[in-house]
Design a protein around this motif. Structure first.
Motif, PDB file in Angstrom:
ATOM      1  N   GLN A   1       0.834  -1.211   0.000  1.00 50.62           N
ATOM      2  CA  GLN A   1       0.000   0.000   0.000  1.00 50.62           C
ATOM      3  C   GLN A   1       0.866   1.257   0.000  1.00 50.62           C
ATOM      4  OE1 GLN A   1      -3.169   0.116   2.982  1.00 50.62           O
ATOM      5  NE2 GLN A   1      -3.001  -2.094   3.136  1.00 50.62           N
ATOM      6  N   PHE A   2       1.961   1.180   0.733  1.00 52.14           N
ATOM      7  CA  PHE A   2       2.903   2.304   0.788  1.00 52.14           C
ATOM      8  C   PHE A   2       3.469   2.570  -0.606  1.00 52.14           C
ATOM      9  CE2 PHE A   2       7.591   3.245   1.906  1.00 52.14           C
ATOM     10  CZ  PHE A   2       7.397   4.613   1.873  1.00 52.14           C
ATOM     11  N   LEU A   3       3.943   1.511  -1.266  1.00 55.40           N
ATOM     12  CA  LEU A   3       4.470   1.672  -2.621  1.00 55.40           C
ATOM     13  C   LEU A   3       3.399   2.255  -3.538  1.00 55.40           C
ATOM     14  CD1 LEU A   3       6.636   1.277  -4.802  1.00 55.40           C
ATOM     15  CD2 LEU A   3       5.883  -1.102  -5.046  1.00 55.40           C
ATOM     16  N   SER A   4       2.188   1.761  -3.373  1.00 56.23           N
ATOM     17  CA  SER A   4       1.088   2.239  -4.206  1.00 56.23           C
ATOM     18  C   SER A   4       0.838   3.736  -3.981  1.00 56.23           C
ATOM     19  CB  SER A   4      -0.169   1.422  -3.875  1.00 56.23           C
ATOM     20  OG  SER A   4      -1.270   1.952  -4.534  1.00 56.23           O
ATOM     21  N   ALA A   5       0.923   4.169  -2.724  1.00 52.71           N
ATOM     22  CA  ALA A   5       0.702   5.590  -2.413  1.00 52.71           C
ATOM     23  C   ALA A   5       1.812   6.451  -3.008  1.00 52.71           C
ATOM     24  CB  ALA A   5       0.632   5.776  -0.895  1.00 52.71           C
ATOM     25  N   VAL A   6       3.050   5.943  -2.977  1.00 52.97           N
ATOM     26  CA  VAL A   6       4.172   6.711  -3.541  1.00 52.97           C
ATOM     27  C   VAL A   6       4.042   6.766  -5.074  1.00 52.97           C
ATOM     28  CG1 VAL A   6       6.692   6.870  -3.744  1.00 52.97           C
ATOM     29  CG2 VAL A   6       5.676   6.136  -1.582  1.00 52.97           C
ATOM     30  N   VAL A   7       3.602   5.657  -5.663  1.00 53.15           N
ATOM     31  CA  VAL A   7       3.358   5.629  -7.118  1.00 53.15           C
ATOM     32  C   VAL A   7       2.313   6.686  -7.472  1.00 53.15           C
ATOM     33  CG1 VAL A   7       2.320   4.259  -8.977  1.00 53.15           C
ATOM     34  CG2 VAL A   7       4.050   3.223  -7.500  1.00 53.15           C
ATOM     35  N   GLU A   8       1.236   6.722  -6.713  1.00 54.38           N
ATOM     36  CA  GLU A   8       0.140   7.660  -6.976  1.00 54.38           C
ATOM     37  C   GLU A   8       0.618   9.114  -6.850  1.00 54.38           C
ATOM     38  OE1 GLU A   8      -3.628   7.369  -7.138  1.00 54.38           O
ATOM     39  OE2 GLU A   8      -3.589   9.563  -7.259  1.00 54.38           O
ATOM     40  N   LYS A   9       1.330   9.411  -5.785  1.00 54.91           N
ATOM     41  CA  LYS A   9       1.778  10.798  -5.566  1.00 54.91           C
ATOM     42  C   LYS A   9       2.797  11.232  -6.625  1.00 54.91           C
ATOM     43  CE  LYS A   9       1.088  11.568  -0.598  1.00 54.91           C
ATOM     44  NZ  LYS A   9      -0.196  12.225  -0.628  1.00 54.91           N
ATOM     45  N   THR A  10       3.679  10.309  -6.992  1.00 57.21           N
ATOM     46  CA  THR A  10       4.685  10.642  -8.011  1.00 57.21           C
ATOM     47  C   THR A  10       4.005  10.858  -9.366  1.00 57.21           C
ATOM     48  OG1 THR A  10       6.264   9.282  -6.789  1.00 57.21           O
ATOM     49  CG2 THR A  10       6.864   9.877  -9.040  1.00 57.21           C
TER      50      THR A  10
ATOM     51  N   GLY B   1      14.894  18.506 -14.957  1.00 59.75           N
ATOM     52  CA  GLY B   1      16.296  18.586 -15.365  1.00 59.75           C
ATOM     53  C   GLY B   1      17.220  17.550 -14.744  1.00 59.75           C
ATOM     54  N   VAL B   2      17.002  17.192 -13.492  1.00 61.69           N
ATOM     55  CA  VAL B   2      17.891  16.202 -12.849  1.00 61.69           C
ATOM     56  C   VAL B   2      17.057  15.217 -12.040  1.00 61.69           C
ATOM     57  CG1 VAL B   2      20.081  15.867 -11.624  1.00 61.69           C
ATOM     58  CG2 VAL B   2      19.506  18.120 -12.504  1.00 61.69           C
ATOM     59  N   MET B   3      16.328  14.369 -12.762  1.00 58.38           N
ATOM     60  CA  MET B   3      15.447  13.425 -12.065  1.00 58.38           C
ATOM     61  C   MET B   3      16.208  12.200 -11.560  1.00 58.38           C
ATOM     62  SD  MET B   3      11.936  13.404 -14.271  1.00 58.38           S
ATOM     63  CE  MET B   3      11.052  12.238 -13.244  1.00 58.38           C
ATOM     64  N   ASN B   4      17.279  12.450 -10.827  1.00 59.91           N
ATOM     65  CA  ASN B   4      17.989  11.337 -10.187  1.00 59.91           C
ATOM     66  C   ASN B   4      17.154  10.849  -9.012  1.00 59.91           C
ATOM     67  OD1 ASN B   4      20.120  11.651 -11.978  1.00 59.91           O
ATOM     68  ND2 ASN B   4      21.228  13.052 -10.630  1.00 59.91           N
ATOM     69  N   THR B   5      17.366   9.579  -8.606  1.00 62.81           N
ATOM     70  CA  THR B   5      16.489   9.065  -7.540  1.00 62.81           C
ATOM     71  C   THR B   5      16.736   9.758  -6.202  1.00 62.81           C
ATOM     72  OG1 THR B   5      18.042   7.260  -7.120  1.00 62.81           O
ATOM     73  CG2 THR B   5      16.174   6.769  -8.563  1.00 62.81           C
ATOM     74  N   ASP B   6      17.908  10.379  -6.054  1.00 62.63           N
ATOM     75  CA  ASP B   6      18.145  11.133  -4.810  1.00 62.63           C
ATOM     76  C   ASP B   6      17.422  12.476  -4.829  1.00 62.63           C
ATOM     77  OD1 ASP B   6      20.304  11.299  -6.858  1.00 62.63           O
ATOM     78  OD2 ASP B   6      20.967  12.983  -5.656  1.00 62.63           O
ATOM     79  N   ASN B   7      16.831  12.826  -5.963  1.00 61.43           N
ATOM     80  CA  ASN B   7      16.043  14.059  -6.026  1.00 61.43           C
ATOM     81  C   ASN B   7      14.543  13.767  -6.087  1.00 61.43           C
ATOM     82  OD1 ASN B   7      18.363  15.596  -5.993  1.00 61.43           O
ATOM     83  ND2 ASN B   7      18.484  15.779  -8.222  1.00 61.43           N
ATOM     84  N   MET B   8      14.168  12.513  -5.787  1.00 62.20           N
ATOM     85  CA  MET B   8      12.756  12.118  -5.846  1.00 62.20           C
ATOM     86  C   MET B   8      12.202  12.010  -4.429  1.00 62.20           C
ATOM     87  SD  MET B   8      12.009  11.706  -9.111  1.00 62.20           S
ATOM     88  CE  MET B   8      10.502  10.743  -9.130  1.00 62.20           C
ATOM     89  N   SER B   9      11.250  12.869  -4.127  1.00 68.21           N
ATOM     90  CA  SER B   9      10.677  12.915  -2.779  1.00 68.21           C
ATOM     91  C   SER B   9       9.740  11.734  -2.537  1.00 68.21           C
ATOM     92  CB  SER B   9       9.908  14.230  -2.636  1.00 68.21           C
ATOM     93  OG  SER B   9       8.819  14.086  -1.774  1.00 68.21           O
ATOM     94  N   ILE B  10       9.818  11.192  -1.341  1.00 68.48           N
ATOM     95  CA  ILE B  10       8.952  10.081  -0.959  1.00 68.48           C
ATOM     96  C   ILE B  10       7.501  10.561  -0.799  1.00 68.48           C
ATOM     97  CG2 ILE B  10       9.128  10.217   1.578  1.00 68.48           C
ATOM     98  CD1 ILE B  10       9.625   7.071  -0.520  1.00 68.48           C
ATOM     99  N   LEU B  11       7.316  11.886  -0.777  1.00 68.93           N
ATOM    100  CA  LEU B  11       5.968  12.449  -0.658  1.00 68.93           C
ATOM    101  C   LEU B  11       5.464  13.025  -1.983  1.00 68.93           C
ATOM    102  CD1 LEU B  11       6.329  14.328   2.774  1.00 68.93           C
ATOM    103  CD2 LEU B  11       5.629  11.968   2.334  1.00 68.93           C
ATOM    104  N   GLY B  12       6.180  12.785  -3.067  1.00 67.49           N
ATOM    105  CA  GLY B  12       5.739  13.310  -4.369  1.00 67.49           C
ATOM    106  C   GLY B  12       5.800  14.825  -4.444  1.00 67.49           C
ATOM    107  N   LEU B  13       6.842  15.390  -3.827  1.00 63.34           N
ATOM    108  CA  LEU B  13       7.035  16.843  -3.902  1.00 63.34           C
ATOM    109  C   LEU B  13       8.138  17.136  -4.909  1.00 63.34           C
ATOM    110  CD1 LEU B  13       7.300  17.516  -0.049  1.00 63.34           C
ATOM    111  CD2 LEU B  13       5.272  17.810  -1.483  1.00 63.34           C
TER     112      LEU B  13
END
Ligand code: AMP
Ligand code: MG
Length: 522
Positions: A251-260, A275-287
């Protein structure tokens, strides 16, 4: 339960540094929660800022200050400036730099971290919202690698303006509270001045935070982090549920998928490239997080690459949705000790339909179709119409923002709309326009005037074009004149309103704008 941890105000080792003040009028009214500290020191390093030399305030953002229950107009600005410059730490703050890893341009970097940012505190406001307060540009941390821990004024102004522009557009983002310039000398390609800014978000945890522990083969730490994020930021997911069919981590993964997916749908509909969609620049809250060489589309161009260091176009405008899914897949891999591969695959498969649904809904509204309760066939017709408009715009090199802002006039049932002059191939536009009017006629829920009004609330008049930021940067770096930053903030926070005194920023970019080049240097 992960209880909130109160920091110890009488920590003598910190008091000796002289950065902590006994009395701190700035945050004295706020409740410090600092929940991130409860994760323990495998997740961060304690690190005090290295203050900037001779700082001066560039801007305080009243809109963000309200989130901290502050009327920033009544702030003790000298004290506040010292805080933003990293010269003063409020009594209850225990700054930390977070550790993470990440995939950068497709390659895995086993260890990264806040190299020039410090989480100063987490506070709870009167509406029981939690906000983390981060200082960016205030010195080296254990994760600085070869960097100097500084941020230059130029890049700080860009991040500051863009995060608030995104907020003004209604796009999920970190916020900007305040910014200082200084006399600190910082070398990039040339000598520049060091600046720092305060950012705010409910959390700065990234996909890369999970990747660090998964790659180190520490599944207990992955689970601890997942539990922390679920408990504090996805409280609707119950960790107590023992039903195997209802795996909370799925469910957590699903929520992160939805927010992203929602975040990227907003980017695509607003014409924003990160411009720099590296995974270290991807917020767990979809910000939207870590603004570097971002760019808004001028003319509509699917292949638009805003980052001049991105030679392959990995992070081009059109690639953003598929890169988001690629990044989510890297994130899902970190959770494979908590769910089966089939569960992960099934959840990742939600991305495409969710993204498409959000994107088409946003685009339908941009075209003035506000009634979503129509048949699939009708939605299909609208999608075809949207696609054919985008094709026409690309072929005719039409400005994305201008076209949509003026589309309200074309929706007003006019045969000869001035928009047609934005297209070289006017006949092709006329054909499209006829189809458009036909579809609009079928939607009788709004009068043309009502529709026009609503369209102007979803199609901005002002976006942060590179040249606008550049004008503010030139004035600030050359003359220490920060007035343009303030003017831009006012329009960008209210981009759907008319601002007659700023009409010059509502048109096409000037010719010299094509010469501006933005890279990762910041
Ligand atoms: P970015 O692509 O800007 O998000 O940065 C990638 C990583 O490099 C992050 O971990 C940053 O903290 C770090 N970094 C970037 N610039 C600097 C700098 N001037 N000093 C120290 N670390 C930096
Ligand atoms: Mg980053």
């Amino acid at each position: 339960m992960l209880d909130s941890v109160k920091t110890t105000p009488d920590d003598t080792s910190k008091a000796q540094t002289g950065l902590h003040s006994e009395e701190s009028p700035l945050f004295s009214s706020l409740e410090f929660s600092n929940r991130f500290h409860s994760l323990g020191e495998d997740f961060f390093s304690l690190q005090e800022p290295d203050g900037l030399h001779k700082p001066e305030l560039v801007h305080i953002n009243h809109s963000a200050a309200q989130l901290l229950d502050h009327d920033s107009r009544q702030l003790d600005t000298e004290h506040f400036c010292q805080f933003v410059a990293g010269q003063h730490i409020p009594k209850n703050c225990r700054p930390v730099a977070a550790i993470y890893a990440g995939h950068q341009f497709g390659g895995f970097v086993p260890q990264l971290g806040d190299g020039r940012a410090l989480l100063m505190a987490e506070v709870k406001n009167s509406r029981s919202e939690y906000w983390e307060i981060q200082l960016k540009g205030a010195g080296m941390t254990p994760y600085s690698r070869r960097g100097d821990g500084r941020a230059v004024l130029r890049s700080t102004i860009r991040e500051y303006l863009c995060s608030e522009a995104m907020h003004g557009l209604g796009i999920p983002t970190t916020r900007a509270l305040a910014m200082v310039n200084s006399e600190e000398e910082v070398y990039r390609e040339q000598l520049e001045t060091g600046a720092s800014m305060v950012r705010m978000a409910p959390s700065f945890i990234r996909f890369g935070s999970f990747e660090l522990f998964a790659s180190r083969n520490q599944p207990d730490k992955v689970q601890q982090l997942a539990d922390f994020v679920i408990e504090n930021y996805y409280p609707e997911i119950s960790l107590q549920n023992n039903d195997v069919k209802d795996n909370p981590y799925q469910q957590f993964l699903s929520a992160v998928v939805e927010k992203t997916a929602l975040m990227v749908a907003h980017w695509q509909s607003a014409g924003f490239a990160h411009g720099v969609m590296n995974t270290d620049n991807m917020s767990i809250l979809g910000l939207t997080l870590d603004y570097g060489p971002f760019g808004f589309l001028d003319t509509y161009k699917r292949d638009f690459i805003c980052n001049h260091s991105d030679h392959q176009g990995r992070y081009s405008f059109k690639n953003q949705p598929s890169i988001a899914l690629w990044n989510l897949t890297r994130f899902a891999e970190t959770l494979l000790t908590l769910m089966t591969i089939d569960e992960a695959k099934a959840t990742l498969a939600e991305f495409e339909p969710v993204f498409t649904r959000h994107y088409l809904s946003l685009m339908e509204q941009k075209l003035g179709f506000f009634n979503a309760d129509v048949s699939n066939e009708e939605h299909q017709k609208r999608s075809t119409l949207i696609l054919s408009l985008l094709n026409l715009m690309e072929k005719n090199q039409v400005d994305y923002t201008l076209l949509f802002r003026q589309l309200a006039t074309a929706a007003g049932y006019q045969e000869n709309t001035p928009i047609r002059d934005m297209f070289m191939d006017r006949e092709a536009f006329d054909t499209w326009h006829k189809h458009y009017l036909k579809l609009l006629e079928q939607d009788e829920s709004l009068s043309p005037e009502q529709r026009c009004k609503k369209m102007n609330r979803v199609n901005p008049k002002y976006i942060l074009r590179n040249y606008m930021a550049q004008i503010a940067i030139e004035q600030a770096t050359r003359y220490r004149d920060y007035s343009e930053v303030d003017k831009l903030m006012n329009i960008l926070l209210n981009p759907y309103d008319e601002h007659p005194e700023m009409e010059h920023y509502a048109g096409l970019p000037p010719d010299w704008a094509t010469q501006i080049s933005v890279s990762c240097s910041s």
